[in-house]
Design a protein around this motif. Structure first.
Motif, PDB file in Angstrom:
ATOM      1  N   GLY A 154       0.818  -1.217   0.000  1.00 40.65           N
ATOM      2  CA  GLY A 154       0.000   0.000   0.000  1.00 40.65           C
ATOM      3  C   GLY A 154       0.850   1.265   0.000  1.00 40.65           C
ATOM      4  O   GLY A 154       0.588   2.212  -0.744  1.00 40.65           O
ATOM      5  N   ARG A 155       1.893   1.273   0.818  1.00 40.35           N
ATOM      6  CA  ARG A 155       2.772   2.452   0.900  1.00 40.35           C
ATOM      7  C   ARG A 155       3.615   2.589  -0.371  1.00 40.35           C
ATOM      8  O   ARG A 155       3.824   3.691  -0.878  1.00 40.35           O
TER       9      ARG A 155
ATOM     10  N   TYR B  84       2.892   1.431  -3.383  1.00 40.19           N
ATOM     11  CA  TYR B  84       2.041   1.818  -4.516  1.00 40.19           C
ATOM     12  C   TYR B  84       1.658   3.307  -4.422  1.00 40.19           C
ATOM     13  O   TYR B  84       1.609   4.011  -5.439  1.00 40.19           O
ATOM     14  N   ALA B  85       1.376   3.774  -3.205  1.00 35.55           N
ATOM     15  CA  ALA B  85       0.995   5.185  -3.036  1.00 35.55           C
ATOM     16  C   ALA B  85       2.104   6.104  -3.553  1.00 35.55           C
ATOM     17  O   ALA B  85       1.838   7.073  -4.277  1.00 35.55           O
TER      18      ALA B  85
ATOM     19  N   LEU C 147      -2.855  13.705   3.125  1.00 34.88           N
ATOM     20  CA  LEU C 147      -2.638  12.639   2.124  1.00 34.88           C
ATOM     21  C   LEU C 147      -2.496  11.280   2.816  1.00 34.88           C
ATOM     22  O   LEU C 147      -1.769  11.163   3.806  1.00 34.88           O
ATOM     23  N   PRO C 148      -3.172  10.271   2.307  1.00 39.07           N
ATOM     24  CA  PRO C 148      -3.064   8.952   2.947  1.00 39.07           C
ATOM     25  C   PRO C 148      -1.678   8.341   2.739  1.00 39.07           C
ATOM     26  O   PRO C 148      -1.061   8.556   1.695  1.00 39.07           O
ATOM     27  N   ASN C 149      -1.201   7.619   3.741  1.00 40.73           N
ATOM     28  CA  ASN C 149       0.104   6.951   3.613  1.00 40.73           C
ATOM     29  C   ASN C 149       0.038   5.770   2.659  1.00 40.73           C
ATOM     30  O   ASN C 149       1.032   5.383   2.073  1.00 40.73           O
ATOM     31  N   GLU C 150      -1.148   5.195   2.585  1.00 43.03           N
ATOM     32  CA  GLU C 150      -1.283   3.978   1.768  1.00 43.03           C
ATOM     33  C   GLU C 150      -2.344   4.158   0.701  1.00 43.03           C
ATOM     34  O   GLU C 150      -3.284   4.934   0.866  1.00 43.03           O
ATOM     35  N   ARG C 151      -2.156   3.414  -0.359  1.00 43.62           N
ATOM     36  CA  ARG C 151      -3.148   3.367  -1.434  1.00 43.62           C
ATOM     37  C   ARG C 151      -2.987   1.989  -2.059  1.00 43.62           C
ATOM     38  O   ARG C 151      -1.882   1.615  -2.472  1.00 43.62           O
ATOM     39  N   MET C 152      -4.069   1.237  -2.112  1.00 41.13           N
ATOM     40  CA  MET C 152      -3.933  -0.130  -2.612  1.00 41.13           C
ATOM     41  C   MET C 152      -4.122  -0.175  -4.126  1.00 41.13           C
ATOM     42  O   MET C 152      -5.010   0.496  -4.661  1.00 41.13           O
ATOM     43  N   PRO C 153      -3.294  -0.954  -4.831  1.00 40.27           N
ATOM     44  CA  PRO C 153      -3.500  -1.093  -6.283  1.00 40.27           C
ATOM     45  C   PRO C 153      -4.828  -1.792  -6.565  1.00 40.27           C
ATOM     46  O   PRO C 153      -5.315  -2.550  -5.718  1.00 40.27           O
ATOM     47  N   GLU C 154      -5.369  -1.515  -7.743  1.00 39.30           N
ATOM     48  CA  GLU C 154      -6.688  -2.076  -8.055  1.00 39.30           C
ATOM     49  C   GLU C 154      -6.623  -3.551  -8.435  1.00 39.30           C
ATOM     50  O   GLU C 154      -7.626  -4.235  -8.466  1.00 39.30           O
TER      51      GLU C 154
ATOM     52  N   LEU D  19      -5.819  17.001  -3.031  1.00 43.23           N
ATOM     53  CA  LEU D  19      -4.490  17.334  -3.515  1.00 43.23           C
ATOM     54  C   LEU D  19      -3.924  16.244  -4.422  1.00 43.23           C
ATOM     55  O   LEU D  19      -3.249  16.520  -5.408  1.00 43.23           O
TER      56      LEU D  19
ATOM     57  N   ARG E 269      -2.063   5.163 -13.098  1.00 42.33           N
ATOM     58  CA  ARG E 269      -2.343   3.912 -12.400  1.00 42.33           C
ATOM     59  C   ARG E 269      -1.541   2.747 -12.980  1.00 42.33           C
ATOM     60  O   ARG E 269      -0.875   2.015 -12.252  1.00 42.33           O
TER      61      ARG E 269
ATOM     62  N   GLN F 293      -3.256  20.067   3.294  1.00 40.45           N
ATOM     63  CA  GLN F 293      -3.604  19.037   2.299  1.00 40.45           C
ATOM     64  C   GLN F 293      -2.538  17.944   2.258  1.00 40.45           C
ATOM     65  O   GLN F 293      -2.851  16.770   2.117  1.00 40.45           O
ATOM     66  N   ILE F 294      -1.263  18.348   2.369  1.00 43.84           N
ATOM     67  CA  ILE F 294      -0.176  17.360   2.355  1.00 43.84           C
ATOM     68  C   ILE F 294      -0.312  16.424   3.567  1.00 43.84           C
ATOM     69  O   ILE F 294      -0.151  15.208   3.443  1.00 43.84           O
TER      70      ILE F 294
ATOM     71  N   GLU G 275       1.442   0.609 -11.204  1.00 44.73           N
ATOM     72  CA  GLU G 275       1.385  -0.835 -10.948  1.00 44.73           C
ATOM     73  C   GLU G 275       2.669  -1.512 -11.434  1.00 44.73           C
ATOM     74  O   GLU G 275       3.258  -2.332 -10.731  1.00 44.73           O
TER      75      GLU G 275
ATOM     76  N   ARG H  16       2.020   8.515  -6.972  1.00 48.78           N
ATOM     77  CA  ARG H  16       2.280   9.963  -6.947  1.00 48.78           C
ATOM     78  C   ARG H  16       3.433  10.338  -7.874  1.00 48.78           C
ATOM     79  O   ARG H  16       3.407  11.379  -8.514  1.00 48.78           O
TER      80      ARG H  16
END
Lengths: 190, 170
Positions: free
Chosen positions: A44-45, A47-48, B21-28, A131, A57, B17-18, A61, A52
Motif C-alpha cells: 500500500g505504501r 504503490y501510493a 494525504l493517505p500513507n497507503e493506497r492499494m492497487p486495483e 491534492l 495507475r 492538504q499534504i 502498478e 504519486r
C-alpha cells in the motif's frame, strides 16, 4: 500508571520490530513466503508513492512490481539501522524514478510531453478534488520534484542527483509545481 | 497586502492538504503474481555462465540495444495498428524463436563453455512459458510483456556467451 503504559507500548514496539526483522531476514535468505508477507505489509505504501511519482495507475502498478522485484535482491543490504519502512521508501523512490526515466525517454518527456501538459488549463474544481488529484496532473518533472521534496522530505540537492538535474532546476520545478497547484486551487497569482 | 495574505493562506492550505494525504493506497489489481514471475525469471537468468572479455559485453550490449529498439518498434506498431497483447506475444515469440534457432544452427557442433547450458536454456523456456500463461489471462500487462522480452533476451545472451571462441575466454 503512565510509566507502565509506556513500558507496555515500548515492549509492543520492540516485539513488532523483532518480528519484522525476523521476516526480513527470512526473506533475504530466499524464503518467498516471508517475502510475500513483507509485500502484503508494504504494498500500500509502495504503490501510493509510485502512483504519486508516475501520475498514472498502470505505470504505478508496473513500477510497484519493479520495486518488489529489485527489493528481493537488495534486501540483504538492509542493515536495520533505520526503520524498514523508511529504507523501503528510499528504495521505492530510487527504483521508480529510474523506472520512469527508462520507460518514457527522458528527453522526449522533457521537451514534448512535459511542456505540453503544463499548458493545459485546469479542468478540475478546487472544491471537488483533493491534492492527490492535482499532483498526478502536474507535469512530470514538476510532479516528481514536488512529491520528493514536499511530501517525502528529500533535499533539493538529493533530488537533483536522483533526477539528473541541477539543484537550481529542482528548486525551479518545485516553484513551478506550487504555482500550478495554486492556480488550480483557485488562488490568485501575484 | 492582499497577495501576501493569499500566499500565506495557500501555503497553509497546501501543508494541511499534504498532511491529509493517505500513507497507503492499494492497487486495483493483485500485483503479487507479476512480482513472483519476475523473481523466477531473474533467478533463472542469474546463474554465472563464465567470465568473458569486456568486448564480449559490448557485443551483448549492442544486441540488447537492437532488441530494445525492435521492442520499441513493436510498441510503436501496437500503438499504430492497435495490436492487442496476444498479438504482441505471438509476434515477439515467433521473432525470438527464429533468432534462437538461427543461433543454434550457427553454433551447432561447436564446443560450449559450460556443460549445463542446455538445461539453463530449458529453465528459461519454462520461465517464458509461465509468463505466457500469465499473459493469456492478462494480455495487456506491460510488466509481463517486458519480463517475457527479458527472458528471451537472456536466452540469446546465454547462447552467445557459452559459444564464445577460445580466444575470448580469460
Amino acid at each position: 500508571m503512565e510509566k507502565s503504559q509506556g513500558t507496555v507500548v515500548n515492549a509492543q514496539d520492540a516485539f513488532c520490530h523483532a518480528r519484522e526483522m525476523a521476516v526480513i531476514q527470512a526473506a533475504s535468505q530466499g524464503d518467498k513466503y516471508a517475502y510475500h508477507q513483507l509485500y502484503e505489509q508494504h504494498v500500500g505504501r509502495v504503490y501510493a508513492l509510485c502512483y504519486r511519482l508516475t501520475g498514472e495507475r498502470a505505470m504505478a502498478e508496473d513500477a510497484t512490481q519493479e520495486v518488489f522485484i529489485q527489493l528481493w535482491r537488495k534486501l540483504s543490504n538492509y542493515n536495520g539501522q533505520s526503520k524498514f519502512s523508511t529504507w523501503l521508501h528510499s528504495v521505492t523512490a530510487n527504483v521508480t524514478v529510474s523506472y520512469i526515466r527508462k520507460q518514457r525517454g527522458w528527453l522526449k518527456r522533457m521537451f514534448q510531453v512535459d511542456e505540453s501538459l503544463a499548458e493545459q488549463p485546469a479542468e478540475l474544481s478546487a472544491d471537488t478534488v483533493d491534492l492527490e488529484s492535482y499532483i498526478v496532473r502536474l507535469p512530470e518533472r514538476a510532479r516528481m520534484v514536488f512529491v520528493l521534496h514536499a511530501i517525502e522530505g528529500y533535499r533539493h540537492e538529493d533530488i537533483a542527483v536522483m533526477l539528473g538535474m541541477a539543484t537550481g532546476s529542482s528548486k525551479a520545478q518545485f516553484h513551478r509545481a506550487k504555482q500550478l497547484l495554486k492556480e488550480w486551487m483557485g488562488y490568485e497569482d501575484n | 497586502m492582499k497577495t501576501t495574505k493569499q500566499n500565506v493562506s495557500f501555503e497553509q492550505h497546501l501543508q494541511q492538504q499534504i498532511h491529509k494525504l493517505p500513507n497507503e493506497r492499494m492497487p486495483e489489481r493483485d500485483l503479487w503474481r507479476g512480482v513472483e514471475l519476475g523473481l523466477e525469471a531473474s533467478e533463472s537468468g542469474s546463474k554465472p555462465v563464465g567470465t568473458v572479455r569486456s568486448s564480449w559485453f559490448a557485443i551483448a550490449a549492442s544486441i540488447a540495444f537492437l532488441v530494445s529498439v525492435s521492442w520499441l518498434g513493436v510498441n510503436q506498431l501496437a500503438t499504430e495498428k492497435g495490436l492487442d497483447g496476444n498479438a504482441l506475444v505471438q509476434s515477439l515469440s515467433s521473432q525470438h524463436e527464429a533468432q534462437k534457432q538461427a543461433l543454434l544452427v550457427q553454433y551447432d557442433g561447436q564446443a560450449a563453455l559450460t556443460e549445463n547450458w542446455q538445461q539453463q536454456l530449458s529453465e528459461l523456456d519454462a520461465a517464458a512459458e509461465a509468463i505466457k500463461s500469465a499473459l493469456a489471462q492478462d494480455p495487456n500487462n506491460t510488466a509481463l510483456l517486458r519480463m517475457l522480452q527479458n527472458v528471451y533476451q537472456q536466452q540469446i545472451t546465454l547462447i552467445e556467451r557459452v559459444h564464445a571462441p577460445k580466444w575470448q575466454q580469460i
